[in-house]
Motif scaffolding. Structure first.
Motif, PDB file in Angstrom:
ATOM      1  N   ILE A   1     -51.420  12.067 -92.862  1.00  0.00           N
ATOM      2  CA  ILE A   1     -51.291  12.672 -91.114  1.00  0.00           C
ATOM      3  C   ILE A   1     -51.893  13.272 -90.522  1.00  0.00           C
ATOM      4  N   THR A   2     -51.984  14.663 -91.350  1.00  0.00           N
ATOM      5  CA  THR A   2     -51.860  15.774 -90.172  1.00  0.00           C
ATOM      6  C   THR A   2     -53.562  15.854 -89.945  1.00  0.00           C
TER       7      THR A   2
ATOM      8  N   ILE B   1     -53.616   6.909 -85.491  1.00  0.00           N
ATOM      9  CA  ILE B   1     -52.818   6.080 -85.052  1.00  0.00           C
ATOM     10  C   ILE B   1     -51.855   5.828 -83.933  1.00  0.00           C
TER      11      ILE B   1
ATOM     12  N   TYR C   1     -56.616  10.984 -88.028  1.00  0.00           N
ATOM     13  CA  TYR C   1     -55.850  10.139 -88.671  1.00  0.00           C
ATOM     14  C   TYR C   1     -54.213  10.341 -87.127  1.00  0.00           C
ATOM     15  N   ALA C   2     -54.130  11.199 -87.120  1.00  0.00           N
ATOM     16  CA  ALA C   2     -53.332  11.658 -85.465  1.00  0.00           C
ATOM     17  C   ALA C   2     -53.639  11.147 -84.700  1.00  0.00           C
ATOM     18  N   GLN C   3     -55.103  11.017 -84.252  1.00  0.00           N
ATOM     19  CA  GLN C   3     -55.208  10.190 -83.191  1.00  0.00           C
ATOM     20  C   GLN C   3     -55.676   8.480 -83.211  1.00  0.00           C
TER      21      GLN C   3
END
Lengths: 333, 333
Positions: free
Chosen positions: A71-72, A80, A76-78
């Motif tokens: 998730i870092t 999610i 993906y961090a964006q």
DNA sequence: AAGGTTTGCGGCAAGGATTGCAGAAATTTT
DNA sequence: AAAATTTCTGCAATCCTTGCCGCAAACCTT
């Protein structure tokens, strides 16, 4: 102290559980006075319907499983948050898991999600996944499966992707138009189809422009920092150094830029650099890093929407959503 | 096509559901031949135990709710993997939600998590949360609550934090020792107790060193990019510019560094900068940004462990885990 | 051979919410 | 006052799993 259930309310009011249930759902069969009494007591006792029970009944969990490498990674961090927004609107929740780019972990997580009876699964493949039986298992259980970003062609399902071939092609074309001839491609893990697609786009662009290919300019770079720095050192210290780099990810591009600077290589004069994913940090670099931007948030939104559309219409076709990527040009080229 | 349950297997083998259940859990009461038959059929049918049913039975969901302001903030992006690791080891999953720093959203998410009967909740407060009834509600339902990073003193519960007062104190002390006299504190949202604690540490350090305080050097900076840049412009263009900055977050510090450079301010000669959270991008900056590092991954690990410890021992004391922060000194000071 | 122990398995209940159907109570109609 | 409606409410089944009790058959003991 004990759990507040419909039963609690029913007993206290001296009515049946079903009446309470119907009152709370505003069923027309129930007298207003009864409804009022039920609502008030429910309020007072802070009754929360037990989702678990409801979910057991309708055989699904109002939960979407999300499986990403890390998730870092900024994509993906964006993405999610995009998923979360749509999911919340539909009253769904997200069960988010990381695979850490491990095939075994991916299998375990898929098992676990299926066991939790998630309503759908959104997945971005781990870098080491080359077999796809676990994905077929998802499909055989009729659980909607949506692949995003890290795609694979072996599985027919809904997908949210960009045209990686085209994105790389365009990036290389821009570099060539700026006069670059020795353009390196620093690819990600070999098994990643998106990295391969970008490589093909890169090759195509060189061919179309009549730039002689040089296989020594094509490297596989680890996503793990130390190994990545070692590869970058090699590339930058090579006798015939490239005059431009197209990197699989901004992480690679960023460190390429920084290390080049530390070696006294002038950017973009001596070396132009383009990355992928358009991470926020790109703007902070000196010079700011150019990058192929993907609409990450929207990818998340679309992925969840695809899950719902598959959930509702039992269709036999799969949607393949190809979003537009854009080359964000900054001073690194 | 239909869902495979214990019943499916039982019917097919002509035995009872309980026998199947016990066979699968390797209960000694069951004959080996029966076990074998059950295992084989389960394998063949790809039976997955229905967690929903199991969870309904033990009245908990094997799920931990995680509520953070934004998962893109690097502290959270790093802490969540820590949580995931421990959770997976215990067979738990994470239900991750964002509050987007909104009090209302935080309340809604808490409701939703309680309704899902999560086993515990790990929370980092939104910047706009000043009332805490929703947290008390969690506690009144006997759901373990662990606050991390963004703490509040009004609620007694387990916590995983760093000593923000001390961290800021040390950072300022280092700046003073390097000869800085006009040190600015660019704080985060007013309501954040951690920002206040850091401010107190900052003030204390100035007092202890006999540096005359100057209230104009203390600013509240928005975490939203445009507003943040505007504030930074003000600070950097002020007639009596600070000679050092301690920023509430690396985001602020990073942009401070970049904008200062663009204005021709030499770093660290004319301006020293220290941020908080030690984001990976700090190393990419030129000069690299100094920052107070928090053990984010470990914070996640400890937070989940606290949930479990509260879940197991019905204790009446709360653990307050204070982890060590370290000032990572790079060329920005 | 009679009584006692083990082995192997089935039945039932519980956990909380939903829902179709049946039936009681209240109201209206004849 | 009896019959026919209309309103309202309860029963029971269902979702799937687990834990507990109990029963039958097989084995062992003296």
């Amino acid at each position: 102290m004990e759990e507040i259930s419909l039963k609690t309310i029913a007993t206290r009011l001296g009515i049946s559980i079903s009446t309470v249930s119907r009152a709370l759902r505003n069923h027309p069969d129930i007298k207003d006075s009864t409804k009022k009494a039920v609502f008030e007591l429910a309020e007072q006792l802070e009754y929360e319907p037990n989702q678990l029970a409801a979910q057991l009944l309708n055989r699904r969990s109002n939960t979407i499983g999300v499986l990403v490498p890390k998730i870092t990674y900024s994509l993906y961090a964006q993405a999610i948050p995009g998923m979360a927004e749509v999911a919340e609107r539909y009253g769904y929740q997200l069960l988010i898991c990381q695979t850490d780019d491990s095939y075994e972990k991916e299998i375990r997580q898929v098992q676990s999600l299926l066991s939790s009876r998630v309503s759908g699964i959104i997945l971005s493949l781990s870098a080491n996944t080359t077999q796809f039986d676990h994905l077929r298992k998802i499909q055989s259980k009729k659980v909607p499966l949506v692949l995003f970003n890290r795609d694979c062609e072996e599985i027919a399902c809904s997908k949210v992707i960009i045209d990686n071939h085209k994105a790389a092609y365009e990036a290389v074309r821009v570099l060539i138009r700026k006069g670059r001839q020795r353009i390196a491609y620093l690819g990600g893990p070999t098994h990643l189809q998106i990295s391969q697609k970008r490589l093909e786009g890169y090759r195509q662009a060189l061919r179309d422009a009549g730039v002689p290919p040089d296989e020594t300019l094509i490297k596989v770079v680890s996503l793990e920092k130390d190994a990545m720095l070692a590869s970058l050192n090699e590339v930058l210290d090579a006798p015939e150094r490239p005059d431009a780099i197209l990197a699989y990810s901004d992480q690679i591009a960023q460190w390429g830029l920084v290390m080049a600077k530390r070696k006294g290589i002038r950017i973009p004069d001596e070396l132009a650099i383009i990355g992928f994913y358009n991470e926020p940090a790109n703007e902070l670099l000196d010079p700011p890093l150019s990058s192929v931007a993907q609409p990450a948030f929207e990818m998340g939104v679309r992925a969840v929407e695809l899950v719902f559309s598959e959930l509702n219409n039992a269709r036999f076709t799969f949607d393949r959503v190809v979003l537009e990527s854009t080359l964000v040009v900054r001073e690194s080229i």
